[in-house]
Design a protein around this motif. Structure first.
Motif, PDB file in Angstrom:
ATOM      1  N   ALA A 110       1.154   4.159  -2.676  1.00 32.11           N
ATOM      2  CA  ALA A 110       0.778   5.511  -2.245  1.00 32.11           C
ATOM      3  C   ALA A 110       1.895   6.500  -2.564  1.00 32.11           C
ATOM      4  O   ALA A 110       1.646   7.621  -3.005  1.00 32.11           O
ATOM      5  CB  ALA A 110       0.480   5.521  -0.750  1.00 32.11           C
ATOM      6  N   ILE A 141      -5.494  13.368  -2.291  1.00 32.90           N
ATOM      7  CA  ILE A 141      -5.526  12.493  -1.131  1.00 32.90           C
ATOM      8  C   ILE A 141      -6.546  11.373  -1.335  1.00 32.90           C
ATOM      9  O   ILE A 141      -6.280  10.213  -1.049  1.00 32.90           O
ATOM     10  CB  ILE A 141      -5.930  13.294   0.132  1.00 32.90           C
ATOM     11  CG1 ILE A 141      -4.918  14.394   0.412  1.00 32.90           C
ATOM     12  CG2 ILE A 141      -6.094  12.375   1.326  1.00 32.90           C
ATOM     13  CD1 ILE A 141      -3.666  13.933   1.073  1.00 32.90           C
ATOM     14  N   GLU A 142      -7.706  11.739  -1.829  1.00 32.99           N
ATOM     15  CA  GLU A 142      -8.753  10.737  -2.013  1.00 32.99           C
ATOM     16  C   GLU A 142      -8.320   9.690  -3.043  1.00 32.99           C
ATOM     17  O   GLU A 142      -8.525   8.498  -2.851  1.00 32.99           O
ATOM     18  CB  GLU A 142     -10.056  11.399  -2.454  1.00 32.99           C
ATOM     19  CG  GLU A 142     -11.156  10.382  -2.660  1.00 32.99           C
ATOM     20  CD  GLU A 142     -12.499  11.006  -2.993  1.00 32.99           C
ATOM     21  OE1 GLU A 142     -12.654  12.229  -2.842  1.00 32.99           O
ATOM     22  OE2 GLU A 142     -13.382  10.250  -3.405  1.00 32.99           O
ATOM     23  N   ILE A 174      -5.297   8.863  -3.769  1.00 28.31           N
ATOM     24  CA  ILE A 174      -4.242   8.036  -3.173  1.00 28.31           C
ATOM     25  C   ILE A 174      -4.853   6.963  -2.269  1.00 28.31           C
ATOM     26  O   ILE A 174      -4.460   5.804  -2.299  1.00 28.31           O
ATOM     27  CB  ILE A 174      -3.232   8.905  -2.387  1.00 28.31           C
ATOM     28  CG1 ILE A 174      -2.445   9.792  -3.360  1.00 28.31           C
ATOM     29  CG2 ILE A 174      -2.259   8.027  -1.600  1.00 28.31           C
ATOM     30  CD1 ILE A 174      -1.516  10.791  -2.682  1.00 28.31           C
ATOM     31  N   GLU A 175      -5.860   7.364  -1.497  1.00 24.09           N
ATOM     32  CA  GLU A 175      -6.543   6.386  -0.641  1.00 24.09           C
ATOM     33  C   GLU A 175      -7.168   5.286  -1.504  1.00 24.09           C
ATOM     34  O   GLU A 175      -7.150   4.109  -1.142  1.00 24.09           O
ATOM     35  CB  GLU A 175      -7.634   7.066   0.197  1.00 24.09           C
ATOM     36  CG  GLU A 175      -7.100   7.883   1.362  1.00 24.09           C
ATOM     37  CD  GLU A 175      -6.399   7.033   2.409  1.00 24.09           C
ATOM     38  OE1 GLU A 175      -6.952   6.000   2.813  1.00 24.09           O
ATOM     39  OE2 GLU A 175      -5.286   7.404   2.821  1.00 24.09           O
ATOM     40  N   ASP A 176      -7.731   5.675  -2.627  1.00 23.62           N
ATOM     41  CA  ASP A 176      -8.339   4.703  -3.532  1.00 23.62           C
ATOM     42  C   ASP A 176      -7.287   3.728  -4.074  1.00 23.62           C
ATOM     43  O   ASP A 176      -7.527   2.527  -4.147  1.00 23.62           O
ATOM     44  CB  ASP A 176      -9.034   5.412  -4.701  1.00 23.62           C
ATOM     45  CG  ASP A 176     -10.305   6.116  -4.259  1.00 23.62           C
ATOM     46  OD1 ASP A 176     -10.745   5.865  -3.113  1.00 23.62           O
ATOM     47  OD2 ASP A 176     -10.858   6.901  -5.054  1.00 23.62           O
ATOM     48  N   ASN A 193       1.496   9.587  -5.033  1.00 26.69           N
ATOM     49  CA  ASN A 193       1.750  10.932  -4.523  1.00 26.69           C
ATOM     50  C   ASN A 193       2.716  11.684  -5.441  1.00 26.69           C
ATOM     51  O   ASN A 193       2.559  12.877  -5.683  1.00 26.69           O
ATOM     52  CB  ASN A 193       2.315  10.821  -3.105  1.00 26.69           C
ATOM     53  CG  ASN A 193       2.550  12.175  -2.474  1.00 26.69           C
ATOM     54  OD1 ASN A 193       1.867  13.134  -2.808  1.00 26.69           O
ATOM     55  ND2 ASN A 193       3.523  12.248  -1.596  1.00 26.69           N
ATOM     56  N   LEU A 212     -14.740  -4.008  -6.271  1.00 27.11           N
ATOM     57  CA  LEU A 212     -14.325  -2.768  -5.630  1.00 27.11           C
ATOM     58  C   LEU A 212     -13.173  -2.127  -6.411  1.00 27.11           C
ATOM     59  O   LEU A 212     -13.174  -0.927  -6.674  1.00 27.11           O
ATOM     60  CB  LEU A 212     -13.911  -3.055  -4.176  1.00 27.11           C
ATOM     61  CG  LEU A 212     -13.474  -1.861  -3.341  1.00 27.11           C
ATOM     62  CD1 LEU A 212     -14.521  -0.764  -3.350  1.00 27.11           C
ATOM     63  CD2 LEU A 212     -13.188  -2.286  -1.917  1.00 27.11           C
ATOM     64  N   LYS A 214      -4.457   2.941  -2.693  1.00 26.76           N
ATOM     65  CA  LYS A 214      -4.026   2.070  -1.596  1.00 26.76           C
ATOM     66  C   LYS A 214      -5.033   0.955  -1.361  1.00 26.76           C
ATOM     67  O   LYS A 214      -4.666  -0.208  -1.169  1.00 26.76           O
ATOM     68  CB  LYS A 214      -3.860   2.891  -0.312  1.00 26.76           C
ATOM     69  CG  LYS A 214      -2.550   3.637  -0.248  1.00 26.76           C
ATOM     70  CD  LYS A 214      -2.585   4.775   0.742  1.00 26.76           C
ATOM     71  CE  LYS A 214      -2.822   4.304   2.169  1.00 26.76           C
ATOM     72  NZ  LYS A 214      -2.916   5.478   3.075  1.00 26.76           N
ATOM     73  N   LEU A 215      -6.298   1.348  -1.385  1.00 27.10           N
ATOM     74  CA  LEU A 215      -7.356   0.359  -1.152  1.00 27.10           C
ATOM     75  C   LEU A 215      -7.359  -0.694  -2.262  1.00 27.10           C
ATOM     76  O   LEU A 215      -7.475  -1.889  -1.997  1.00 27.10           O
ATOM     77  CB  LEU A 215      -8.705   1.082  -1.063  1.00 27.10           C
ATOM     78  CG  LEU A 215      -9.945   0.250  -0.789  1.00 27.10           C
ATOM     79  CD1 LEU A 215      -9.751  -0.630   0.430  1.00 27.10           C
ATOM     80  CD2 LEU A 215     -11.155   1.166  -0.573  1.00 27.10           C
ATOM     81  N   GLU A 217      -6.722  -4.647  -1.773  1.00 26.92           N
ATOM     82  CA  GLU A 217      -7.709  -5.639  -2.214  1.00 26.92           C
ATOM     83  C   GLU A 217      -7.077  -6.669  -3.138  1.00 26.92           C
ATOM     84  O   GLU A 217      -7.368  -7.861  -3.046  1.00 26.92           O
ATOM     85  CB  GLU A 217      -8.878  -4.948  -2.923  1.00 26.92           C
ATOM     86  CG  GLU A 217      -9.812  -4.219  -2.000  1.00 26.92           C
ATOM     87  CD  GLU A 217     -10.342  -5.093  -0.879  1.00 26.92           C
ATOM     88  OE1 GLU A 217     -10.798  -6.221  -1.175  1.00 26.92           O
ATOM     89  OE2 GLU A 217     -10.282  -4.688   0.284  1.00 26.92           O
ATOM     90  N   THR A 270     -14.245  -0.310  -9.343  1.00 23.14           N
ATOM     91  CA  THR A 270     -14.869   0.973  -9.022  1.00 23.14           C
ATOM     92  C   THR A 270     -13.828   2.051  -8.733  1.00 23.14           C
ATOM     93  O   THR A 270     -14.018   3.211  -9.056  1.00 23.14           O
ATOM     94  CB  THR A 270     -15.774   0.802  -7.782  1.00 23.14           C
ATOM     95  OG1 THR A 270     -16.749  -0.190  -8.080  1.00 23.14           O
ATOM     96  CG2 THR A 270     -16.464   2.088  -7.412  1.00 23.14           C
ATOM     97  N   LEU A 271     -12.717   1.622  -8.153  1.00 25.52           N
ATOM     98  CA  LEU A 271     -11.719   2.585  -7.710  1.00 25.52           C
ATOM     99  C   LEU A 271     -10.735   2.997  -8.800  1.00 25.52           C
ATOM    100  O   LEU A 271     -10.200   4.096  -8.775  1.00 25.52           O
ATOM    101  CB  LEU A 271     -10.927   2.002  -6.526  1.00 25.52           C
ATOM    102  CG  LEU A 271     -11.732   1.640  -5.282  1.00 25.52           C
ATOM    103  CD1 LEU A 271     -10.866   0.854  -4.301  1.00 25.52           C
ATOM    104  CD2 LEU A 271     -12.285   2.891  -4.615  1.00 25.52           C
ATOM    105  N   ARG A 326       0.836  -1.206   0.000  1.00 26.04           N
ATOM    106  CA  ARG A 326       0.000   0.000   0.000  1.00 26.04           C
ATOM    107  C   ARG A 326       0.869   1.254   0.000  1.00 26.04           C
ATOM    108  O   ARG A 326       0.635   2.204  -0.726  1.00 26.04           O
ATOM    109  CB  ARG A 326      -0.866   0.034   1.268  1.00 26.04           C
ATOM    110  CG  ARG A 326      -2.082  -0.847   1.226  1.00 26.04           C
ATOM    111  CD  ARG A 326      -2.637  -1.034   2.637  1.00 26.04           C
ATOM    112  NE  ARG A 326      -2.953   0.222   3.291  1.00 26.04           N
ATOM    113  CZ  ARG A 326      -4.179   0.741   3.334  1.00 26.04           C
ATOM    114  NH1 ARG A 326      -5.181   0.104   2.800  1.00 26.04           N
ATOM    115  NH2 ARG A 326      -4.388   1.887   3.927  1.00 26.04           N
ATOM    116  N   LEU A 327       1.893   1.200   0.831  1.00 25.19           N
ATOM    117  CA  LEU A 327       2.761   2.353   0.990  1.00 25.19           C
ATOM    118  C   LEU A 327       3.534   2.652  -0.295  1.00 25.19           C
ATOM    119  O   LEU A 327       3.668   3.811  -0.695  1.00 25.19           O
ATOM    120  CB  LEU A 327       3.732   2.074   2.143  1.00 25.19           C
ATOM    121  CG  LEU A 327       4.278   3.268   2.873  1.00 25.19           C
ATOM    122  CD1 LEU A 327       3.174   4.190   3.321  1.00 25.19           C
ATOM    123  CD2 LEU A 327       5.099   2.797   4.059  1.00 25.19           C
TER     124      LEU A 327
END
Lengths: 264, 145
Positions: free
Chosen positions: B32, B42-43, B45-47, B36, B114, B49-50, B54, B117-118, B28-29
């Motif tokens: 990310a 930010i959103e 990046i969160e997506d 970045n 998921l 990572k998610l 997954e 979707t991301l 994830r890191l």
């Protein structure tokens, strides 16, 4: 764990019946239609696991899981009402973006863009505070596991918060100080002065911190207490339960080590 | 600082981690960090990572998974291409027919919905010898600047 997905055929049959009831219902929306309501409820229940599955994945973004499940269920209802069997896609495929969309919109309405880094920074700060506290309690540096337990977070979260806390801090030079979208606010970078003598000090400090790595644990404690906390050698000796002479020798040795590293 | 970042493209990160949950955070890191660098929000990046989490979880929870997961992240122009590959002894031994990992594992299945979707683009590749590979692409949305 494997029962996230309802049976495909069953779902299709349920939707076929629901489609009929829906057509009826749309023909005469005023009349109460128990069939329509019941089938709609049943479809919601069958797919609640999907909502839960998705909501859990967004739960680390700073909103309570129950709220996410609730807004996710709103998304599910929308998907059920709009789903058309004839399109030939599985309902899960159709519903996932709608549910996720609803969850994300919720975050956005809540000012989410500001919240994520803040949450990470909070966790980051909490990690720093708590590790200091635990270090005193334990008499040694705590493990990530101990921190995670104390902060009620996952070990990976602790590690990530530590890393990302730094990343976001570095980034934040470009970030605006006020969170209001419609106003151009001052950025952090604009508030930083130039040629600040303090910066050099900071660099020195960074060098010293690196140099500190050559010291043994006890030497580090002595240097720290003596020069950062201005504790007398006698007092240090008392705390470490050794003689003052010994502290003096260790201090001399530690300083010599530091000097040789910093000269390099 | 931003200029320096733009000049240094393309960037490429490759990571091989054991096929176990405790290593997912590293994947994830890595994703990310490169997201970045591309100046994703930010959103977004969160997506990313998610989606990476997954994908890794899909591999780990799939019974026949291999010994390690290979992750590669590539910043190319305004898009981020991430590959997650299931590799190792077991993965290499299974035939194509059995190697339906990402697509069919039930839990993984939902993860894949998921991910779709991301991310902007998702595709699979099943190698007879190298296990399953998931390719996902996320593009930088229109930036005001």
């Amino acid at each position: 764990m494997n029962d996230f997905r309802p049976d495909r055929e069953q779902t299709r049959a349920l939707f076929a019946r629901f489609a009929l009831a829906r057509t009826r219902h749309e023909g005469d929306p005023e009349r109460a239609d128990p069939d329509y309501e019941r089938l709609r409820d049943e479809l919601v229940v069958v797919h609640l696991n999907l909502v839960r599955f998705l909501a859990v994945r967004f739960a680390n973004r700073g909103e309570p899981l129950d709220d996410l499940i609730q807004v996710g269920t709103v998304g599910l209802l929308k998907a059920i009402d709009r789903f058309d069997l004839d399109r030939g896609v599985e309902f899960t495929t159709y519903a996932t973006p709608t549910i996720v969309g609803e969850i994300k919109r919720y975050f956005r309405d809540k000012g989410w863009a500001v919240k994520v880094p803040r949450r990470l920074q909070e966790l980051n700060l909490a990690v720093n505070r708590t590790s200091d506290k635990l270090a005193i309690e334990l008499g040694r540096s705590p493990t990530v596991g101990e921190l995670a337990k104390r902060l009620d977070a996952g070990e990976d979260e602790i590690l990530e918060a530590q890393e990302l806390g730094q990343a976001y801090n570095l980034l934040s030079l470009d970030s605006e100080l006020s969170g209001e979208a419609d106003k151009k606010s001052q950025t952090l970078a604009e508030t930083v002065g130039i040629a600040d003598a303090g910066l050099e000090l900071l660099e020195d400090r960074a060098n010293i911190e690196r140099a500190f790595e050559v010291l043994s644990g006890r030497e580090r404690v002595i240097i720290y207490l003596r020069f950062y906390e201005a504790v007398s050698q006698t007092e240090i000796a008392k705390r470490l339960n050794v003689s003052q002479m010994h502290v003096s020798r260790l201090q001399a040795k530690a300083l010599e080590k530091l000097r040789s590293v910093l000269v390099e | 600082m931003n200029q320096a970042v733009e000049q240094s493209f393309p960037e490429f990160v490759e990571l091989r981690i054991p096929s176990r949950a405790e290593w997912v955070a590293l994947a994830r890191l890595a994703a990310a960090t490169i997201a970045n660098r591309l100046r994703f929000s930010i959103e977004e990046i969160e997506d990313v990572k998610l989606a990476v989490a997954e994908a890794c979880t899909a591999v780990i929870q799939y019974d026949g998974h291999g010994e390690f997961i290979e992750l590669s992240c590539e910043a190319q122009g305004d898009s981020l291409r991430i590959r997650v590959r299931d590799g190792g002894r077991q993965a290499a031994l299974s035939g194509v027919k059995e190697r339906i990992g990402f697509e069919e594992a039930r839990v993984a299945g939902l993860g894949v919905f998921l991910i779709r979707t991301l991310m902007d683009e998702v595709s699979y590749d099943v190698h007879p010898k190298n296990g399953t590979e998931l390719l996902m692409v996320k593009r930088l949305a229109g930036r005001p600047d």
